[in-house]
Write a protein that holds these residues in place. Structure first.
Motif, PDB file in Angstrom:
ATOM      1  N   LYS A 106       0.849  -1.143  -0.059  1.00 44.29           N
ATOM      2  CA  LYS A 106       0.023  -0.138   0.110  1.00 44.29           C
ATOM      3  C   LYS A 106       0.911   1.257   0.088  1.00 44.29           C
ATOM      4  O   LYS A 106       1.979   1.126   0.463  1.00 44.29           O
ATOM      5  CB  LYS A 106      -0.861   0.032   1.174  1.00 44.29           C
ATOM      6  CG  LYS A 106      -0.335   0.012   2.478  1.00 44.29           C
ATOM      7  CD  LYS A 106      -1.339   0.119   3.647  1.00 44.29           C
ATOM      8  CE  LYS A 106      -2.644  -0.411   3.516  1.00 44.29           C
ATOM      9  NZ  LYS A 106      -3.562  -0.122   4.536  1.00 44.29           N
ATOM     10  N   PHE A 128       1.685  -4.857   4.103  1.00 42.31           N
ATOM     11  CA  PHE A 128       0.685  -5.667   5.135  1.00 42.31           C
ATOM     12  C   PHE A 128       0.435  -7.031   5.036  1.00 42.31           C
ATOM     13  O   PHE A 128       0.336  -7.535   3.845  1.00 42.31           O
ATOM     14  CB  PHE A 128      -0.637  -4.601   5.049  1.00 42.31           C
ATOM     15  CG  PHE A 128      -1.329  -5.047   3.824  1.00 42.31           C
ATOM     16  CD1 PHE A 128      -2.625  -5.803   3.956  1.00 42.31           C
ATOM     17  CD2 PHE A 128      -1.255  -4.090   2.796  1.00 42.31           C
ATOM     18  CE1 PHE A 128      -3.245  -5.925   2.621  1.00 42.31           C
ATOM     19  CE2 PHE A 128      -2.082  -4.438   1.544  1.00 42.31           C
ATOM     20  CZ  PHE A 128      -3.007  -5.387   1.557  1.00 42.31           C
ATOM     21  N   ASP A 138      -3.245  -9.635   6.161  1.00 39.81           N
ATOM     22  CA  ASP A 138      -4.513  -9.772   6.538  1.00 39.81           C
ATOM     23  C   ASP A 138      -5.017 -11.147   7.037  1.00 39.81           C
ATOM     24  O   ASP A 138      -5.033 -11.989   6.300  1.00 39.81           O
ATOM     25  CB  ASP A 138      -5.279  -9.162   5.303  1.00 39.81           C
ATOM     26  CG  ASP A 138      -6.788  -8.786   5.986  1.00 39.81           C
ATOM     27  OD1 ASP A 138      -7.201  -9.429   7.047  1.00 39.81           O
ATOM     28  OD2 ASP A 138      -7.431  -7.930   5.231  1.00 39.81           O
ATOM     29  N   GLN A 180      -5.008  -7.190  10.867  1.00 42.02           N
ATOM     30  CA  GLN A 180      -4.070  -6.733   9.911  1.00 42.02           C
ATOM     31  C   GLN A 180      -2.854  -5.792  10.284  1.00 42.02           C
ATOM     32  O   GLN A 180      -3.067  -4.677  10.614  1.00 42.02           O
ATOM     33  CB  GLN A 180      -4.911  -5.748   8.869  1.00 42.02           C
ATOM     34  CG  GLN A 180      -4.237  -5.331   7.523  1.00 42.02           C
ATOM     35  CD  GLN A 180      -4.973  -4.618   6.830  1.00 42.02           C
ATOM     36  OE1 GLN A 180      -5.927  -4.985   6.180  1.00 42.02           O
ATOM     37  NE2 GLN A 180      -4.569  -3.395   6.309  1.00 42.02           N
ATOM     38  N   GLU A 186       0.563  -3.879   9.631  1.00 41.72           N
ATOM     39  CA  GLU A 186       1.307  -3.185   8.548  1.00 41.72           C
ATOM     40  C   GLU A 186       2.756  -2.682   9.129  1.00 41.72           C
ATOM     41  O   GLU A 186       2.908  -2.673  10.205  1.00 41.72           O
ATOM     42  CB  GLU A 186       0.348  -2.159   8.242  1.00 41.72           C
ATOM     43  CG  GLU A 186      -1.092  -2.527   7.850  1.00 41.72           C
ATOM     44  CD  GLU A 186      -1.868  -1.076   7.356  1.00 41.72           C
ATOM     45  OE1 GLU A 186      -1.376   0.044   7.445  1.00 41.72           O
ATOM     46  OE2 GLU A 186      -2.730  -1.310   6.927  1.00 41.72           O
ATOM     47  N   LEU A 226       4.918   0.414   7.530  1.00 41.55           N
ATOM     48  CA  LEU A 226       5.048   1.475   6.557  1.00 41.55           C
ATOM     49  C   LEU A 226       6.203   2.365   6.774  1.00 41.55           C
ATOM     50  O   LEU A 226       6.558   2.777   7.663  1.00 41.55           O
ATOM     51  CB  LEU A 226       3.778   2.253   6.456  1.00 41.55           C
ATOM     52  CG  LEU A 226       2.321   1.370   6.647  1.00 41.55           C
ATOM     53  CD1 LEU A 226       1.229   2.582   6.932  1.00 41.55           C
ATOM     54  CD2 LEU A 226       2.245   0.975   5.114  1.00 41.55           C
ATOM     55  N   SER A 265      -0.475   2.054  17.017  1.00 47.00           N
ATOM     56  CA  SER A 265       0.316   2.150  16.182  1.00 47.00           C
ATOM     57  C   SER A 265       1.604   2.385  16.672  1.00 47.00           C
ATOM     58  O   SER A 265       1.886   3.155  17.630  1.00 47.00           O
ATOM     59  CB  SER A 265      -0.043   3.419  15.294  1.00 47.00           C
ATOM     60  OG  SER A 265       0.906   3.645  14.351  1.00 47.00           O
ATOM     61  N   GLY A 274      -4.414   0.161  -1.873  1.00 44.04           N
ATOM     62  CA  GLY A 274      -3.583  -1.140  -1.334  1.00 44.04           C
ATOM     63  C   GLY A 274      -3.836  -2.171  -2.614  1.00 44.04           C
ATOM     64  O   GLY A 274      -4.838  -1.969  -3.200  1.00 44.04           O
ATOM     65  N   LYS A 313      -3.680  -6.356  -2.898  1.00 44.14           N
ATOM     66  CA  LYS A 313      -3.507  -7.691  -2.259  1.00 44.14           C
ATOM     67  C   LYS A 313      -2.973  -8.599  -3.516  1.00 44.14           C
ATOM     68  O   LYS A 313      -3.380  -8.700  -4.589  1.00 44.14           O
ATOM     69  CB  LYS A 313      -4.912  -8.260  -1.751  1.00 44.14           C
ATOM     70  CG  LYS A 313      -5.486  -7.649  -0.391  1.00 44.14           C
ATOM     71  CD  LYS A 313      -6.526  -8.245  -0.081  1.00 44.14           C
ATOM     72  CE  LYS A 313      -7.270  -7.505   1.096  1.00 44.14           C
ATOM     73  NZ  LYS A 313      -8.585  -8.136   1.792  1.00 44.14           N
TER      74      LYS A 313
END
Length: 161
Positions: A30, A60, A62, A72, A74, A76, A107, A158, A160
């Protein structure tokens, strides 16, 4: 060239990982626009919000728990001019419909060159809309719990595998 090689390598890695993973796990990439809001104290004039625009990108996974809930995590990379950090949210993802989902969770953030205390915990809320089974558009808001931890608004796409 360096970024193209990295993106192609990640695409190949996650394609191979997906082919060996259980069917209830999806992997993807993403990226998009990041707006970060810094709170500045100005003498007797009150608070002034300064905004910086930048970009983010990452990966990411899922993990489906049931038809309406998944987990999920991630990872980044975020850059705003010379300001760089890693953002690692861990979302509880709730499917409101087959196209729309809501996410919330902590986060974990590591700031490379801005703060003396480089590790910060923030809170994220997000929403995503699936355009296709593989492509989504998403928006998230990150709330800093400390005065010096910046808040952020993310708009992105994003994919997948």
């Amino acid at each position: 060239m360096k970024y193209t090689t990295t993106i192609c390598s990640l695409f190949l890695f996650f394609s191979l990982l997906k082919s060996n993973a259980q069917s209830n796990v999806d992997f993807g990439i993403k990226g998009g626009l990041n707006l970060t809001f810094f709170k500045i104290q100005e003498a007797q004039f009150g608070d002034n919000i300064e905004t910086e625009a930048g970009f983010y990108g990452g990966i990411f996974a899922d993990f489906e728990i049931d038809e309406t809930v998944s987990l999920q995590p991630e990872l980044l990379y975020i850059q705003l001019n010379d300001f760089r950090f890693i953002n690692a949210p861990i979302y509880a993802k709730f499917y409101l419909s087959d196209k729309l989902s809501f996410m919330a969770g902590p986060s974990l953030n590591y700031f490379f060159d801005f703060f003396t205390n480089k590790f910060k915990v923030r809170g994220d809320i997000a929403t995503a809309y699936n355009i296709t089974e593989s492509i989504d558009i998403h928006m998230k808001f990150v709330v800093g719990f400390n005065e010096v931890a910046p808040n952020g608004l993310f708009f992105g796409v994003g994919y997948k595998f």
